[in-house]
Design a protein around this motif. Structure first.
Motif, PDB file in Angstrom:
ATOM      1  N   ARG A  14     -10.784 -13.001 -36.981  1.00 58.44           N
ATOM      2  CA  ARG A  14      -9.460 -13.011 -37.630  1.00 58.44           C
ATOM      3  C   ARG A  14      -8.602 -11.854 -37.119  1.00 58.44           C
ATOM      4  O   ARG A  14      -7.396 -12.021 -36.913  1.00 58.44           O
ATOM      5  N   ALA A  15      -9.200 -10.702 -36.903  1.00 63.02           N
ATOM      6  CA  ALA A  15      -8.439  -9.549 -36.405  1.00 63.02           C
ATOM      7  C   ALA A  15      -7.928  -9.802 -34.991  1.00 63.02           C
ATOM      8  O   ALA A  15      -6.853  -9.335 -34.624  1.00 63.02           O
ATOM      9  N   ALA A  16      -8.689 -10.541 -34.196  1.00 60.76           N
ATOM     10  CA  ALA A  16      -8.306 -10.822 -32.812  1.00 60.76           C
ATOM     11  C   ALA A  16      -7.419 -12.045 -32.703  1.00 60.76           C
ATOM     12  O   ALA A  16      -6.806 -12.248 -31.654  1.00 60.76           O
ATOM     13  N   GLY A  17      -7.343 -12.848 -33.783  1.00 56.28           N
ATOM     14  CA  GLY A  17      -6.639 -14.129 -33.868  1.00 56.28           C
ATOM     15  C   GLY A  17      -5.360 -14.201 -33.094  1.00 56.28           C
ATOM     16  O   GLY A  17      -5.179 -13.414 -32.229  1.00 56.28           O
TER      17      GLY A  17
ATOM     18  N   LEU B 139     -11.091  -2.356 -33.290  1.00 52.38           N
ATOM     19  CA  LEU B 139     -11.662  -1.019 -33.480  1.00 52.38           C
ATOM     20  C   LEU B 139     -11.281  -0.406 -34.834  1.00 52.38           C
ATOM     21  O   LEU B 139     -11.950   0.522 -35.292  1.00 52.38           O
ATOM     22  N   ALA B 140     -10.250  -0.923 -35.471  1.00 44.11           N
ATOM     23  CA  ALA B 140      -9.856  -0.435 -36.788  1.00 44.11           C
ATOM     24  C   ALA B 140     -10.774  -0.961 -37.894  1.00 44.11           C
ATOM     25  O   ALA B 140     -10.727  -0.467 -39.019  1.00 44.11           O
ATOM     26  N   LEU B 141     -11.619  -1.935 -37.585  1.00 48.62           N
ATOM     27  CA  LEU B 141     -12.508  -2.520 -38.592  1.00 48.62           C
ATOM     28  C   LEU B 141     -13.722  -1.628 -38.821  1.00 48.62           C
ATOM     29  O   LEU B 141     -14.338  -1.159 -37.868  1.00 48.62           O
ATOM     30  N   PRO B 142     -14.118  -1.420 -40.071  1.00 49.02           N
ATOM     31  CA  PRO B 142     -15.270  -0.564 -40.346  1.00 49.02           C
ATOM     32  C   PRO B 142     -16.593  -1.164 -39.857  1.00 49.02           C
ATOM     33  O   PRO B 142     -17.548  -0.429 -39.648  1.00 49.02           O
TER      34      PRO B 142
ATOM     35  N   ALA C 297     -18.538 -11.122 -37.978  1.00 47.22           N
ATOM     36  CA  ALA C 297     -17.995 -11.905 -36.857  1.00 47.22           C
ATOM     37  C   ALA C 297     -16.707 -12.612 -37.268  1.00 47.22           C
ATOM     38  O   ALA C 297     -15.740 -12.656 -36.499  1.00 47.22           O
ATOM     39  N   GLY C 298     -16.662 -13.132 -38.495  1.00 46.42           N
ATOM     40  CA  GLY C 298     -15.444 -13.777 -38.984  1.00 46.42           C
ATOM     41  C   GLY C 298     -14.294 -12.802 -39.115  1.00 46.42           C
ATOM     42  O   GLY C 298     -13.156 -13.112 -38.749  1.00 46.42           O
ATOM     43  N   THR C 299     -14.584 -11.619 -39.610  1.00 48.01           N
ATOM     44  CA  THR C 299     -13.555 -10.586 -39.754  1.00 48.01           C
ATOM     45  C   THR C 299     -13.013 -10.191 -38.381  1.00 48.01           C
ATOM     46  O   THR C 299     -11.802 -10.028 -38.202  1.00 48.01           O
ATOM     47  N   ILE C 300     -13.905 -10.043 -37.420  1.00 52.54           N
ATOM     48  CA  ILE C 300     -13.495  -9.675 -36.056  1.00 52.54           C
ATOM     49  C   ILE C 300     -12.635 -10.782 -35.453  1.00 52.54           C
ATOM     50  O   ILE C 300     -11.586 -10.514 -34.850  1.00 52.54           O
TER      51      ILE C 300
ATOM     52  N   ALA D 264       2.052  -9.297 -30.308  1.00 52.78           N
ATOM     53  CA  ALA D 264       1.072  -9.900 -29.403  1.00 52.78           C
ATOM     54  C   ALA D 264      -0.010 -10.641 -30.172  1.00 52.78           C
ATOM     55  O   ALA D 264      -0.510 -11.665 -29.733  1.00 52.78           O
ATOM     56  N   LEU D 265      -0.373 -10.122 -31.340  1.00 52.36           N
ATOM     57  CA  LEU D 265      -1.400 -10.768 -32.157  1.00 52.36           C
ATOM     58  C   LEU D 265      -0.841 -11.852 -33.065  1.00 52.36           C
ATOM     59  O   LEU D 265      -1.558 -12.750 -33.473  1.00 52.36           O
TER      60      LEU D 265
END
Length: 111
Positions: free
Chosen positions: A88-91, A30-33, A83-86, A8-9
Motif C-alpha cells: 500500500r505504501a508503494a501503491g 523506509l518510513a514504515l516501522p 507485506a500488505g502495508t509495504i 509520484a505515488l
C-alpha cells in the motif's frame, strides 16, 4: 516526503520519471516501522538504475513494481500484514513485495 514524491505515488495522471517514483517509494517504505531497510539482493542487482545514480531495493518490471525489503523483528511477527502495508505504501498499481531477510538483532531483547 516532497510534494513531487507524493504526486509520484498518488497516480494523479502525470507520468513521473522512474527516478522520482523510485525515490518516492523508497521514502514511503523506509518510513514504515516494519521495514529495517531496503535490500538490493544477494548480488546488488535489485535497483532502479538512473544516470549517475541508483535506488537499491526498488525495481520496475512490466508486471509491476518490485520492493525488496529486510523486515524488523516487529514486522516479522506478522509477515503477511507487513507485506500488505509495504504494498500500500508503494501503491498504486501492482506491487510485488519480496521479504529478503529479517533483522534479528533485536529479537528477544529489550530495544
Amino acid at each position: 516526503m516532497t510534494e513531487q514524491g507524493a504526486r509520484a505515488l498518488a497516480g494523479d495522471g502525470h507520468d513521473p520519471d522512474p527516478g522520482e517514483r523510485a525515490r518516492a517509494i523508497r521514502d514511503a517504505v523506509l518510513a514504515l516501522p516494519e521495514v529495517a531497510r531496503l535490500s538490493a539482493g544477494a548480488l546488488g542487482e535489485v535497483a532502479t538504475y538512473l544516470p549517475g545514480d541508483r535506488v537499491p531495493g526498488i525495481r520496475f518490471t512490466p508486471d509491476g513494481t518490485q520492493v525488496h525489503v529486510v523486515l524488523t523483528a516487529a514486522g516479522a511477527e506478522a509477515i503477511p500484514a507487513a507485506a500488505g502495508t509495504i504494498a500500500r505504501a508503494a501503491g498504486p498499481g501492482p506491487v510485488h513485495v519480496h521479504i529478503e531477510d529479517v533483522e534479528t538483532s533485536r529479537i528477544g531483547k529489550d530495544a
